[in-house]
Design a protein around this motif. Structure first.
Motif, PDB file in Angstrom:
ATOM      1  N   GLY A 643      69.123 -32.954 -13.079  1.00  0.00           N
ATOM      2  CA  GLY A 643      68.882 -32.314 -11.795  1.00  0.00           C
ATOM      3  C   GLY A 643      68.566 -30.847 -11.869  1.00  0.00           C
ATOM      4  N   VAL A 644      68.612 -30.264 -13.078  1.00  0.00           N
ATOM      5  CA  VAL A 644      68.328 -28.837 -13.262  1.00  0.00           C
ATOM      6  C   VAL A 644      67.363 -28.687 -14.429  1.00  0.00           C
ATOM      7  CG1 VAL A 644      69.281 -26.545 -13.732  1.00  0.00           C
ATOM      8  CG2 VAL A 644      70.629 -28.199 -12.427  1.00  0.00           C
ATOM      9  N   VAL A 645      66.299 -27.930 -14.240  1.00  0.00           N
ATOM     10  CA  VAL A 645      65.386 -27.617 -15.340  1.00  0.00           C
ATOM     11  C   VAL A 645      65.520 -26.142 -15.678  1.00  0.00           C
ATOM     12  CG1 VAL A 645      63.754 -29.466 -14.870  1.00  0.00           C
ATOM     13  CG2 VAL A 645      63.470 -27.275 -13.703  1.00  0.00           C
ATOM     14  N   ASN A 646      65.268 -25.829 -16.948  1.00  0.00           N
ATOM     15  CA  ASN A 646      65.408 -24.460 -17.448  1.00  0.00           C
ATOM     16  C   ASN A 646      64.050 -23.929 -17.865  1.00  0.00           C
ATOM     17  OD1 ASN A 646      68.235 -24.997 -17.270  1.00  0.00           O
ATOM     18  ND2 ASN A 646      68.207 -25.838 -19.344  1.00  0.00           N
ATOM     19  N   GLY A 647      63.494 -23.016 -17.066  1.00  0.00           N
ATOM     20  CA  GLY A 647      62.216 -22.404 -17.392  1.00  0.00           C
ATOM     21  C   GLY A 647      62.436 -21.133 -18.178  1.00  0.00           C
ATOM     22  N   LEU A 648      62.363 -21.216 -19.499  1.00  0.00           N
ATOM     23  CA  LEU A 648      62.716 -20.081 -20.342  1.00  0.00           C
ATOM     24  C   LEU A 648      61.689 -18.966 -20.179  1.00  0.00           C
ATOM     25  CD1 LEU A 648      63.847 -21.959 -23.567  1.00  0.00           C
ATOM     26  CD2 LEU A 648      65.195 -21.323 -21.566  1.00  0.00           C
ATOM     27  N   GLY A 649      62.170 -17.752 -19.913  1.00  0.00           N
ATOM     28  CA  GLY A 649      61.278 -16.623 -19.647  1.00  0.00           C
ATOM     29  C   GLY A 649      61.705 -15.396 -20.436  1.00  0.00           C
ATOM     30  N   VAL A 650      61.035 -14.226 -20.246  1.00  0.00           N
ATOM     31  CA  VAL A 650      59.940 -14.079 -19.299  1.00  0.00           C
ATOM     32  C   VAL A 650      58.665 -13.795 -20.112  1.00  0.00           C
ATOM     33  CG1 VAL A 650      59.011 -12.743 -17.372  1.00  0.00           C
ATOM     34  CG2 VAL A 650      61.501 -13.047 -17.560  1.00  0.00           C
ATOM     35  N   TRP A 651      57.807 -14.804 -20.257  1.00  0.00           N
ATOM     36  CA  TRP A 651      56.538 -14.616 -20.936  1.00  0.00           C
ATOM     37  C   TRP A 651      55.607 -13.787 -20.053  1.00  0.00           C
ATOM     38  CZ3 TRP A 651      54.790 -16.721 -25.699  1.00  0.00           C
ATOM     39  CH2 TRP A 651      55.724 -17.540 -26.355  1.00  0.00           C
ATOM     40  N   TRP A 652      54.723 -13.016 -20.683  1.00  0.00           N
ATOM     41  CA  TRP A 652      53.674 -12.362 -19.908  1.00  0.00           C
ATOM     42  C   TRP A 652      52.807 -13.439 -19.270  1.00  0.00           C
ATOM     43  CZ3 TRP A 652      51.495  -8.051 -23.646  1.00  0.00           C
ATOM     44  CH2 TRP A 652      52.510  -7.125 -23.902  1.00  0.00           C
ATOM     45  N   ARG A 653      52.347 -13.164 -18.051  1.00  0.00           N
ATOM     46  CA  ARG A 653      51.515 -14.133 -17.333  1.00  0.00           C
ATOM     47  C   ARG A 653      50.249 -14.470 -18.119  1.00  0.00           C
ATOM     48  NH1 ARG A 653      51.781 -14.657 -11.671  1.00  0.00           N
ATOM     49  NH2 ARG A 653      49.528 -14.320 -11.475  1.00  0.00           N
ATOM     50  N   LYS A 654      49.645 -13.470 -18.715  1.00  0.00           N
ATOM     51  CA  LYS A 654      48.368 -13.731 -19.393  1.00  0.00           C
ATOM     52  C   LYS A 654      48.537 -14.567 -20.664  1.00  0.00           C
ATOM     53  CE  LYS A 654      48.269  -8.950 -21.095  1.00  0.00           C
ATOM     54  NZ  LYS A 654      47.427  -7.742 -21.038  1.00  0.00           N
ATOM     55  N   LEU A 655      49.774 -14.769 -21.101  1.00  0.00           N
ATOM     56  CA  LEU A 655      50.027 -15.655 -22.229  1.00  0.00           C
ATOM     57  C   LEU A 655      50.356 -17.072 -21.781  1.00  0.00           C
ATOM     58  CD1 LEU A 655      52.159 -13.265 -24.487  1.00  0.00           C
ATOM     59  CD2 LEU A 655      49.710 -13.763 -24.639  1.00  0.00           C
ATOM     60  N   GLY A 656      50.427 -17.298 -20.460  1.00  0.00           N
ATOM     61  CA  GLY A 656      50.725 -18.618 -19.928  1.00  0.00           C
ATOM     62  C   GLY A 656      49.502 -19.521 -19.934  1.00  0.00           C
ATOM     63  N   LEU A 657      49.746 -20.815 -19.834  1.00  0.00           N
ATOM     64  CA  LEU A 657      48.654 -21.784 -19.921  1.00  0.00           C
ATOM     65  C   LEU A 657      47.680 -21.673 -18.764  1.00  0.00           C
ATOM     66  CD1 LEU A 657      50.553 -24.975 -21.174  1.00  0.00           C
ATOM     67  CD2 LEU A 657      49.332 -23.258 -22.514  1.00  0.00           C
ATOM     68  N   ASN A 658      48.159 -21.265 -17.591  1.00  0.00           N
ATOM     69  CA  ASN A 658      47.251 -21.100 -16.453  1.00  0.00           C
ATOM     70  C   ASN A 658      47.342 -19.698 -15.868  1.00  0.00           C
ATOM     71  OD1 ASN A 658      49.838 -21.520 -15.350  1.00  0.00           O
ATOM     72  ND2 ASN A 658      49.014 -22.362 -13.450  1.00  0.00           N
ATOM     73  N   GLY A 659      47.683 -18.719 -16.726  1.00  0.00           N
ATOM     74  CA  GLY A 659      47.719 -17.329 -16.286  1.00  0.00           C
ATOM     75  C   GLY A 659      48.876 -17.003 -15.368  1.00  0.00           C
ATOM     76  N   THR A 660      49.955 -17.792 -15.435  1.00  0.00           N
ATOM     77  CA  THR A 660      51.148 -17.519 -14.645  1.00  0.00           C
ATOM     78  C   THR A 660      52.364 -17.599 -15.559  1.00  0.00           C
ATOM     79  OG1 THR A 660      51.574 -19.818 -14.027  1.00  0.00           O
ATOM     80  CG2 THR A 660      50.085 -18.562 -12.600  1.00  0.00           C
ATOM     81  N   ASN A 661      53.508 -17.202 -15.027  1.00  0.00           N
ATOM     82  CA  ASN A 661      54.769 -17.435 -15.729  1.00  0.00           C
ATOM     83  C   ASN A 661      55.781 -17.987 -14.737  1.00  0.00           C
ATOM     84  OD1 ASN A 661      55.871 -15.253 -14.317  1.00  0.00           O
ATOM     85  ND2 ASN A 661      55.915 -13.882 -16.079  1.00  0.00           N
TER      86      ASN A 661
END
Length: 702
Positions: A643-661
């Motif tokens: 019931g809980v997901v862990n979005g490990l951060g904080v990557w720069w947005r421009k390093l994300g797969l769709n330009g977000t983090n």
């Protein structure tokens, strides 16, 4: 990139301090050869550092000599956000910046906003000349709340300040509750004391939604739902009262409001609290038995909180409740008992001398919360809000990556009519939107002085090397801007070494700082053994008259999340976004060796939740809610509770797969106390990326 020469040369070692937002505030030794820093290590003479550093800071030479390090002033030549710049001289950059800021200030200085936080925790490079500059201009003030405001306010309203037990005495504790902290990753030197206590027979219990590296090393793990820590504390109190596992003498002498708190806690049976927390009632009963046994046997029990638990709607109240627990069992009688979230309030920092609020000359400019920068950059001027923000000066921060609801943040930064100056080491997400990008020095290249929040030592940082290229300290940049804008007050001429001396005044022996690099503050071993809390009453205040006077509940209570787990069928998963182990917020993300260790942006998801969505380990997934979507790689892992997901951060947005983090998904809503962020108060859904592309996502696409 500078490299050490091949011929034999004498080596020197320079004392410094880690500048990053971490409780440990380590004392550093930098080895320099031929003017080049070749090694950074922990200072073995500093008891807390004890010669060891985290993996991140041990790579500081790699970061300092990084091939992408900004070494010259740059001026934007492409569209906002494109990251296209050309070199420009310091004189041309500063003259143009001064002219632009002067023009805006002539109309209304409140249209200028400084934006900074803990890119450095240094008292000099953080908020000295910069604060004087903005105070003299009369610009908008920044409410700096993005990390610890809710928890800090919770401590102030309960204990009287950001104070607690001394960290070294955790080594003598017999029970340690590690509450909302992945200490192995984010508080390494505390973990050394906890591990010593464990070897000596102490029991360690980790309370955290995520089965972190720390949870794996503890005897027990209580995986509660995000934002339910206050309910757990109330359930724990209920059992302590029912079984008379209390210290009535301490409660009678040194607390305020016990009868009222007792009545509230008795409404929280283990069954009620467990239903809110998503755990078994027996876990609460067992926790109370362990904690109460310390009171019965006269043994020290200690709680190490960290800031994850207060990044939800009820974060301030949760900290108030947890900070109240030691008084119930008289844990403060022992030097190895009590609670520690922050000891920053113990430091005698002379902030007025450093920041000079008198330069405001009676003006009371508006305050803008850094958490809501996405909304505020998009607001038009109005009598209620004041003038629209026309200029931003960003230093020691990367708001496009770290501020919540980052689609709005990026949209605000992209305004063509917004004049933006960024002081940075690298071309971050925020730097891409700058009109001028100014190269700042790293910790190895400037003077600074530091307090701490995880121990009670003041530290000094000496420059180990000459600044690379044309990089300049923050203080130099703001001095030069002040001169070009006709701000002639003598305080702008203070040197960095003079500012280091002003930071503590006569309260800390500066000669000892120069000699040793650190000075331990004089404190009682057990500061609240006889009460003497720095509250108005001198007692641990379960009931706060100050909160009641504001129309708030004077008693702490469980305050549910803005986005309660299981409350929205479209978004059935709660999400937290703890820091990736090899990064510190958005710092170190571009250090190649650390990036390689971290791999790529990941979402930890429980096997049951993955199976229900036909997600396999390694699949590219789309995590989304009404605020936006974020694409990353799924990692099916028992570190995530169901019931809980862990979005490990904080990557720069421009390093994300769709330009977000991950902050594409977090909200700008604030906490109950302290106006802090609610990063871990966030509901989402997760699908395979190809499924997301095939369906109409309706209103959860942006």
């Amino acid at each position: 990139m500078n490299q050490p020469s091949s011929h034999p040369l004498a080596l020197s070692q320079i004392l410094g301090a880690c500048p990053h937002d971490c409780p440990d505030t380590c004392s550093l030794l930098t080895t320099v050869q031929d003017g080049v820093a070749v090694k950074v290590q922990g200072n073995p003479a500093h008891p807390h550092t004890a010669g060891s550093l985290c993996t991140k800071v041990s790579r500081y030479p790699e970061r300092t000599y990084h091939p992408e390090r900004l070494l010259h002033p740059l001026k934007r030549v492409g569209p906002k956000g494109s990251g296209q710049f050309k070199p420009v001289s310091w004189d041309a950059a500063l003259s143009d910046i001064a002219a632009r800021l002067s023009s805006i200030a002539a109309r209304d200085p409140q249209a200028i906003l400084p934006y900074s936080y803990a890119g450095t925790m240094g008292l000099v490079q953080g908020e000295s000349i910069a604060a004087r500059f903005f105070n003299k201009l009369g610009t908008s003030q920044l409410e700096r709340t993005i990390c610890a405001a809710a928890g800090g306010e919770g401590l102030v309203q309960t204990l009287g300040g950001k104070v607690g037990m001394r960290v070294e005495f955790f080594a003598e504790s017999k029970l340690i509750l590690i509450w909302g902290s992945n200490s192995v990753s984010s508080n390494l030197h505390f973990w050394r004391y906890a591990a010593q206590a464990k070897r000596d027979g102490a029991k360690l219990i980790c309370i955290d939604p995520r089965k972190s590296e720390t949870a794996e090393k503890c005897h027990e793990h209580i995986a509660l739902l995000p934002g339910t820590d206050g309910a757990l504390a109330l359930g724990l109190m209920h059992e302590l009262i029912q079984h008379d596992w209390l210290d009535p003498d301490y409660l009678d002498r040194y607390t305020l409001g016990w009868d009222a708190l007792q009545a509230r806690a008795l409404q929280w049976s283990p069954e009620r609290a467990a239903a809110v927390c998503g755990i078994a009632p027996e876990q609460i009963r067992a926790l109370a038995r362990d904690y109460g046994a310390c009171a019965h046997n006269g043994q020290p029990a200690a709680i190490r909180m960290n800031y994850g638990l207060q990044r939800v709607h009820g974060g301030g109240n949760a900290v108030r409740l947890i900070a109240s627990l030691p008084a119930l069992i008289g844990a403060w009688r022992h030097r190895a008992g009590g609670v520690l979230l922050s000891n920053s309030g113990a430091f005698p920092v002379q902030r007025a001398a450093l920041q000079r609020p008198d330069l405001l000359a009676g003006r009371k400019p508006r305050s803008i919360n850094m958490v809501t920068i996405g909304n505020d950059l998009l607001r038009a001027g109005s009598p209620e809000f004041g003038p629209a923000i026309e200029a931003l000066v960003v230093y020691n921060s990367n708001p496009v990556a770290v501020a919540p609801e980052s689609a709005k943040v990026a949209q605000g930064f992209a305004r063509d009519d917004l004049f933006t100056v960024v002081l940075e080491h690298f071309q971050t997400d925020t730097a891409d939107y700058a009109d001028y990008l100014l190269p700042a020095t790293t910790q190895l290249e400037h003077w600074d002085v530091h307090s701490a929040y995880g121990h009670t030592d003041a530290l000094l940082n000496r420059p180990a090397i000459t600044p690379l290229g044309e990089a300049k300290p923050n203080t130099w940049i703001f001095r030069e801007l002040a001169a070009r804008m006709g701000l002639t007050d003598p305080c702008f001429a203070d040197s960095d070494e003079a500012l280091c001396r002003q930071a503590y005044g006569d309260a800390v022996d500066f000669d000892a700082l120069l000699q040793h690099g650190f000075v331990t503050l004089p404190m009682l071993d057990a500061p609240f053994a006889l009460g003497n809390f720095p509250t108005p009453s001198g007692k641990c205040e379960f009931f706060s008259e100050r909160l009641a006077a504001q129309g708030l509940d004077g008693l702490p209570d469980h305050v549910p999340n803005h986005e309660v787990a299981h409350s929205a069928s479209a978004y059935p998963l709660a999400m937290i976004s703890p820091p990736a182990r090899n990064f510190l917020n958005s710092s170190f993300v571009n250090v190649k060796s650390l990036q390689a260790s971290e791999g790529e942006p990941l979402l930890e998801i429980h096997p049951l939740d993955a199976a229900a969505r036909q997600i396999a380990d390694g699949d590219t997934v789309c995590v989304f809610n009404d605020r936006g979507d974020y694409h990353c790689r799924a990692h099916i892992s028992a570190r995530a509770r169901a019931g809980v997901v862990n979005g490990l951060g904080v990557w720069w947005r421009k390093l994300g797969l769709n330009g977000t983090n991950v902050n594409q998904l977090t909200s700008q809503r604030l906490t109950d106390l302290g106006h802090g962020p609610t990063f871990y108060d966030c509901l989402v859904e997760v699908k395979k990326s190809e499924i997301c592309r095939q369906v109409d996502r309706g209103n959860h696409g942006n």
